[in-house]
Design a protein around this motif. Structure first.
Motif: not given
Length: 345
Positions: A171-177, A327-339
């Motif tokens: 949540c910390r990582g994704i919430s930064q984006s 997990l808390s890195d802002p770039n972690v969101i890139d892992l979840f952008k595509e199903r």
């Protein structure tokens, strides 16, 4: 007597009530039924969580209000809702789940359970008050309903493998984006975990106890699916782009397995993160989920605190191993952008 009662958090939202002692010998308790108890002897639990989540210390002779609920906790205890009146009851969980212990981890054997005597049920208009869906509407599961946010499951090998911490730092990582919400679908009521996730940046945090369930142990699949739908609807008010859903305990646990092998539920899931306590459990969980068509996006958990264990797993899987920093890195969101292709759809 009511002004003496220490009320557990599971009873948050209780209406006006009376204490009925006459029905306690004949009423068969159900999950969520509220009752008032006298503390007889302290054991494992020397406090309960109060209505605002704070510790309320208890002592022999104190009066508490809590709700019946079973518990599954491999590192703690197993307890069930009794089928009839008992001379003695036990606190199964600090949040206010009450039942009778059926098994206990050996580390707790010297303490034993905190024991209670029932004073009576909490009633209104002659009926026992039940917390389930008392304050919120029940929504029926609809697998075909279009989801407003992407769903990430946080799964683990067992109790205390790191699922909640993984979910919180993610949540910390994704919430930064973007906006991310969290709810815990199964387990036993305990409000402390929610504070960690909220402080990590989740825009909304909830769990099954919000809907009045002291625990989800031994719930039917239909109940679990309706809980999922109901919590999703509460979450939707906050318009998150991602919702992290934690499922308690391990892949072999009854409710967890029941959900993960039910295709209509899987159809609502976009990706999975898995937490392991050690390298072997991390690898086994990865293999099991992959076989089930739920290949994780990443693996985290307690084992990542050891660089050596993390390296062992890294050498045999083809997905990222994420410690708390990862997990808390802002770039972690890139892992979840595509199903991911291997999620079973």
């Amino acid at each position: 007597m009511q002004d003496r009662i220490k009320t557990a958090i599971i009873c948050k939202g209780m209406p006006d009530f009376e204490i009925d002692s006459n029905i306690m010998y004949n009423h068969k308790p159900k999950a969520g039924d509220v009752a008032v108890f006298e503390v007889l002897e302290l054991g494992k639990h020397s406090s309960i969580q109060g209505l605002n989540g704070n510790n309320r210390y208890i002592f022999p002779g104190d009066i508490i209000m809590a709700a019946f609920g079973s518990r599954y906790a491999t590192g703690q205890l197993e307890g069930l809702i009794p089928k009839e009146y008992c001379e003695e009851y036990h606190i199964l969980g600090k949040g206010g789940a009450i039942g009778v212990i059926t098994s206990m981890h050996v580390k707790l054997a010297s303490k034993g359970p905190t024991t209670l005597r029932m004073i009576g049920y909490a009633t209104q208009d002659g009926k026992v008050i039940n917390m389930r869906y008392l304050s919120h509407k029940r929504s029926r599961f609809n697998a075909k309903k279009k989801r407003k946010s992407k769903v990430i499951l946080s799964l683990g090998a067992s109790m205390d493998s790191g699922k909640t911490t993984t979910a919180a730092y993610l949540c910390r990582g994704i919430s930064q984006s973007t906006k991310v919400a969290y709810f815990k679908l199964t387990g036993t009521v305990y409000a402390k975990d929610r504070s960690l996730v909220r402080d990590c940046g989740a825009c909304f945090v909830s769990d099954f106890s919000t809907l009045g369930y002291p625990s989800t142990y031994l719930c039917s699949r239909a109940e679990l699916l309706d809980l999922y739908e109901s919590l999703t609807n509460l979450t939707n008010h906050y318009n998150p782009e991602y919702t992290i859903v934690e499922i308690a305990d391990g892949l072999l646990q009854r409710e967890t397995s029941m959900l993960l092998q039910f295709q209509p539920f899987l159809d609502t899931v976009d990706s999975v993160v898995f937490s392991g306590g050690d390298s072997m459990s991390a690898l086994l969980g990865y293999n099991m989920l992959t076989e089930w068509g739920l290949k994780p996006i990443a693996i985290g958990g307690l084992f990542t605190a050891s660089p050596l264990l993390a390296r062992e797993v890294e050498e045999v899987v083809d997905i990222p191993i994420l410690n708390l920093d990862g997990l808390s890195d802002p770039n972690v969101i890139d892992l979840f952008k595509e199903r991911p292709e291997l999620v079973n759809v």
